[in-house]
Structure formats: structure tokens, C-alpha cells
Design an enzyme around this catalytic site. Structure first.
Site, PDB file in Angstrom:
ATOM      1  N   TYR A  13       8.939  -5.098 -33.091  1.00 27.82           N
ATOM      2  CA  TYR A  13       8.908  -5.065 -34.557  1.00 27.82           C
ATOM      3  C   TYR A  13      10.047  -5.866 -35.182  1.00 27.82           C
ATOM      4  CZ  TYR A  13       5.253  -1.617 -35.579  1.00 27.82           C
ATOM      5  OH  TYR A  13       4.059  -0.969 -35.748  1.00 27.82           O
ATOM      6  N   LYS A  20       5.448  -0.273 -20.022  1.00 31.97           N
ATOM      7  CA  LYS A  20       4.537  -1.205 -19.359  1.00 31.97           C
ATOM      8  C   LYS A  20       5.400  -1.975 -18.370  1.00 31.97           C
ATOM      9  CE  LYS A  20       0.446  -3.123 -18.937  1.00 31.97           C
ATOM     10  NZ  LYS A  20      -0.783  -2.439 -18.510  1.00 31.97           N
ATOM     11  N   ASP A  26      -1.267   1.942 -21.048  1.00 33.81           N
ATOM     12  CA  ASP A  26      -2.740   1.961 -21.025  1.00 33.81           C
ATOM     13  C   ASP A  26      -3.235   3.288 -20.449  1.00 33.81           C
ATOM     14  OD1 ASP A  26      -1.594   1.134 -18.625  1.00 33.81           O
ATOM     15  OD2 ASP A  26      -3.143  -0.347 -18.158  1.00 33.81           O
ATOM     16  N   ASP A  41       3.733   3.456 -32.129  1.00 40.28           N
ATOM     17  CA  ASP A  41       2.876   3.266 -33.308  1.00 40.28           C
ATOM     18  C   ASP A  41       1.418   3.529 -32.923  1.00 40.28           C
ATOM     19  OD1 ASP A  41       2.091   2.392 -35.920  1.00 40.28           O
ATOM     20  OD2 ASP A  41       1.508   0.468 -35.032  1.00 40.28           O
ATOM     21  N   ASP A  97      -1.104   7.230 -33.601  1.00 40.55           N
ATOM     22  CA  ASP A  97      -2.394   7.262 -34.319  1.00 40.55           C
ATOM     23  C   ASP A  97      -3.443   7.955 -33.458  1.00 40.55           C
ATOM     24  OD1 ASP A  97      -1.438   5.879 -36.529  1.00 40.55           O
ATOM     25  OD2 ASP A  97      -3.225   4.617 -36.671  1.00 40.55           O
TER      26      ASP A  97
HETATM   27  C1  IPM Z   1       3.524   3.617 -39.121  1.00 41.11           C
HETATM   28  C2  IPM Z   1       2.884   2.458 -39.836  1.00 41.11           C
HETATM   29  C3  IPM Z   1       3.912   1.359 -40.010  1.00 41.11           C
HETATM   30  C4  IPM Z   1       4.342   0.907 -38.633  1.00 41.11           C
HETATM   31  C5  IPM Z   1       3.481   0.170 -40.880  1.00 41.11           C
HETATM   32  C6  IPM Z   1       2.971   0.594 -42.235  1.00 41.11           C
HETATM   33  C7  IPM Z   1       4.572  -0.838 -41.030  1.00 41.11           C
HETATM   34  O1  IPM Z   1       1.751   2.046 -39.144  1.00 41.11           O
HETATM   35  O2  IPM Z   1       4.514   4.153 -39.647  1.00 41.11           O
HETATM   36  O3  IPM Z   1       3.033   4.005 -38.048  1.00 41.11           O
HETATM   37  O4  IPM Z   1       3.673   0.057 -38.027  1.00 41.11           O
HETATM   38  O5  IPM Z   1       5.337   1.407 -38.151  1.00 41.11           O
HETATM   39 MG    MG Z   2       1.220   3.309 -37.494  1.00 40.30          MG
END
Ligand code: IPM
Ligand code: MG
Length: 365
Positions: free
Chosen positions: A143, A194, A226, A250, A254
Site C-alpha cells: 500500500y 506468501k 491462498d 484487506d 472482507d
Molecule cells: C479497507 C478499505 C480501504 C483499504 C480502502 C478504502 C482504501 O478497503 O479499509 O479495507 O484498502 O484499506
Molecule cells: Mg478493504
């Protein structure tokens, strides 16, 4: 003199605005009821700040929020600002706060509330009682790595590139946080990397192993990312604390959030320690600004409200209030009240602000 809690509230864009209103109601209610001196100030970030100041995070805003005791952020981004130059897009505002305040440790718990078991796409027996915590490194890795950019190679060919790098120092400090956290949970830590392909994460693995020697009571495992993604949907309960890099965290968070039924349920805390030892923290829902449903009053404010709960725990060392918020969320769900994202048959759909009302009713008790 009694302590004043200075909280900066940054609603941001899209549904960030609606859920922030509910967060504010909860904070105001709890501070009044418990006689806490809270000073809540609204600030702009992301697209909202671009519209007002031409930048996703102004210097003045940054300086003010640096002085606050805690930051609460809604969400940033939306189609309106997608065409802007990369450097001034809404997301840069959020990333800059993380970097400038050195909020390197991101806690993303995924907790399954029993009444929501049917909202998950996985079988009930796989997720019942799930309670895992992803610790994501937040200020390093791909990042922020340099060099980065898009360059012209020749007439019509371009090259886009980013750098994935970690120093042993960066890995060591997140490892320390992860092991300490594992010690107060079930003493199980899984580090995700990884290392079979990427040198930066081979170093990650080596440093994690070094740090583990200081925590002989913690059972440490390693997993390639993975495989970890696959294991998270196959048998998530094998995990307790997961520690991983910025980008892997990240993606995996999710994935973990959907185990709980909805992305609208996951809170997060990002914590850093300044050079003078002062703790800094920002709390935000894991979900984004959801421009498709913004302004419709159907957004789920629970991830935001649970983030407020994390603030009481991590910034104000008030686990009592934090637990009260979790309990209130549980009760409201048990009573069958749902926002649309977690609605299943037999339950009652309510709006964003009605969800706020219901939580307040529970907290009142
Ligand atoms: C998160 C989001 C952010 C990230 C974005 C909005 C920059 O997806 O906080 O997970 O990638 O960290
Ligand atoms: Mg995110």
C-alpha cells in the site's frame, strides 16, 4: 479535573454520513448517561473534503484530528470522484490518516451473532459461535511501498508498478501486538504470508518465528494466503487470531466479514503509538461507502456502532460500555429487527435510523 474525551468524527462519503449520525447518537447517549465529558467534532474527509477544500484531507483537519483522543470514520469514496487523479482520490485521505498517525495495527474481529446465522451464505454449523480476529498490518507493505506509479515504456505501452516491502522492524511491532493479543485470547496465532513466492513475506515469516520465542505459550502456525482464503470458507473456526500483511489483511477481512452474514456487521480499530508513547486510534466499519444505497436510509449502522464499542474498549479502557454495546446489538437482533442487508424471512425490516432507535432503547435498560 475530570477527563474530557476529544473525539473527531469523520463521516466521509456515501452511507458513511448516515451511519455516522447513528454513531453520534450512541456516543451522546452513553456519555450523558455515564457522565463522561465528551467533545465530539465533525470533520471532513474523502470526497466530502475534496468538494469543500479540493483535497481528500486538509492539513488543518489532519492537525486537529492528530490532537484528538480517538477518531471515528464512516467511509470514503464514490463514483463522483473516481475519475480524479490517483493522488487526490478520496481513499488517499483515509490512507494518509493511517500513515501520518502511524496506525500500524488494525484489528478486525469477525463475530457471528447467533440470530444472524441464516444471513450467512455458509452452513450454520460451520459458523455458529465463530469469533475470530484478523490483525492487519496497516501502514506498510504494498500500500505504501516505493517506487510506485504508471510509466510510459514506449509509444503506446505503459507499465504500472508497486513495491511490496517490509522491514524487520515493521514486522516485529505488528508481531508483538499479535502475540500479546493471542495471549489474552485462546493463545493461538496463525500468521498468513506468501513466503513460497515473495521474499518480503519470507522475511515476515522469519521475524514472526523470532518473536514467537518470546511467547512460548502461544501456538503459532503459518499459512499461505491462498490456502488461508480457502480455509476461511471451509472451516473458519480453526482460527482464532490471524496476523497478516496490509493487502492480504484487506482481502481476508472482507472474506471473514461475509462469514458473519454481512459486511455491514464488521467494526475495526486501527491503533498506533506515537514517539512520545501516546496512543492514537481510529475506528471505522470495514465496509465502504456503498454509493448504490447511499441516502436511502437502508444502510446497516451496526458495524459503525460496534466500532464505537471498540473505541470505548481500546481508547477509553471502558470495557463495560463496550460490552454494553455488543449486548444491545445482540438483543436487537434477537428481537428480529434487521436492516435490509441482513434481512431473512420472519424478521422485520427497519431503517438505518430505526436501528439506531432500537440500540438506544436497549442501552436505556
Ligand atoms: C479497507 C478499505 C480501504 C483499504 C480502502 C478504502 C482504501 O478497503 O479499509 O479495507 O484498502 O484499506
Ligand atoms: Mg478493504
Amino acid at each position: 479535573m475530570e477527563k474530557t474525551y476529544n473525539i473527531a468524527l469523520l463521516p466521509g462519503d456515501g452511507i458513511g454520513k448516515e451511519i455516522s449520525i447513528q454513531a453520534k447518537r450512541i456516543i451522546n447517549f452513553l456519555s450523558k448517561k455515564n457522565q463522561l465529558h465528551v467533545n465530539l467534532s465533525d470533520e471532513l474527509v474523502g470526497g466530502a473534503s475534496i468538494d469543500e477544500f479540493g483535497t481528500p484531507l486538509s492539513e488543518e483537519t489532519l492537525n486537529r484530528i492528530k490532537k484528538s483522543d480517538a477518531i471515528i470514520l464512516g467511509a470514503v469514496g464514490g463514483p463522483k470522484w473516481e475519475k480524479l487523479d490517483f493522488k487526490i482520490r478520496p481513499e488517499r485521505g483515509l490512507l494518509r490518516i493511517r500513515k501520518e498517525l502511524d496506525l500500524f495495527a488494525n484489528f478486525r474481529p469477525a463475530l457471528v451473532f447467533d440470530p444472524l446465522i441464516d444471513s450467512s451464505s455458509l452452513k450454520p454449523e460451520i459458523i455458529k459461535g465463530l469469533d475470530i480476529l484478523i490483525i492487519r498490518e496497516l501502514t506498510g507493505g504494498i500500500y505504501f511501498g516505493e517506487p510506485r506509479g504508471i510509466e510510459k515504456i514506449d509509444g503506446k505501452n505503459f507499465k504500472g508498478f508497486n513495491t511490496l516491502s517490509y522491514t524487520s522492524k515493521e514486522i516485529e511491532r505488528i508481531a508483538e501486538v499479535a502475540f500479546k493479543t493471542a495471549m489474552i485470547r485462546s493463545k493461538k496465532l496463525c500468521s498468513v504470508d506468501k513466503a513460497n513466492v515473495l521474499e518480503s513475506t519470507e522475511l515476515w515469516r522469519n521475524v514472526i518465528i523470532d518473536v514467537s520465542k518470546r511467547y512460548p505459550d502461544v501456538e503459532l502456525t503459518h499459512m499461505y494466503v491462498d490456502n488461508a482464503a480457502m480455509q476461511l470458507v471451509r472451516n473458519p473456526k480453526q482460527f482464532d487470531v490471524i496476523v497478516t500483511t496490509n493487502m492480504f489483511g484487506d482481502i481476508l477481512s472482507d472474506c471473514a466479514s461475509m462469514l458473519t452474514g454481512s459486511l455491514g456487521m464488521l467494526p475495526s480499530a486501527s491503533i498506533g503509538v506515537m514517539a512520545n508513547g501516546e496512543k492514537k486510534a481510529m475506528y471505522e466499519p470495514v465496509h465502504g461507502s456503498a454509493p448504490d444505497i447511499a441516502g436511502m436510509g437502508i444502510a446497516n449502522p451496526l458495524a459503525m456502532i460496534l466500532s464505537v464499542g471498540m473505541m470505548f474498549k481500546y481508547s477509553f479502557e471502558n470495557e463495560l460500555l463496550s460490552n454494553k454495546i455488543i449486548k444491545a446489538v445482540k438483543s436487537v437482533l434477537e428481537k428480529g429487527f434487521r436492516t435490509r442487508d441482513i434481512l431473512t424471512s420472519g424478521n422485520k425490516e427497519i431503517s438505518t435510523s430505526e436501528m439506531g432507535d432500537k440500540i438506544l432503547e436497549e442501552l436505556e435498560k
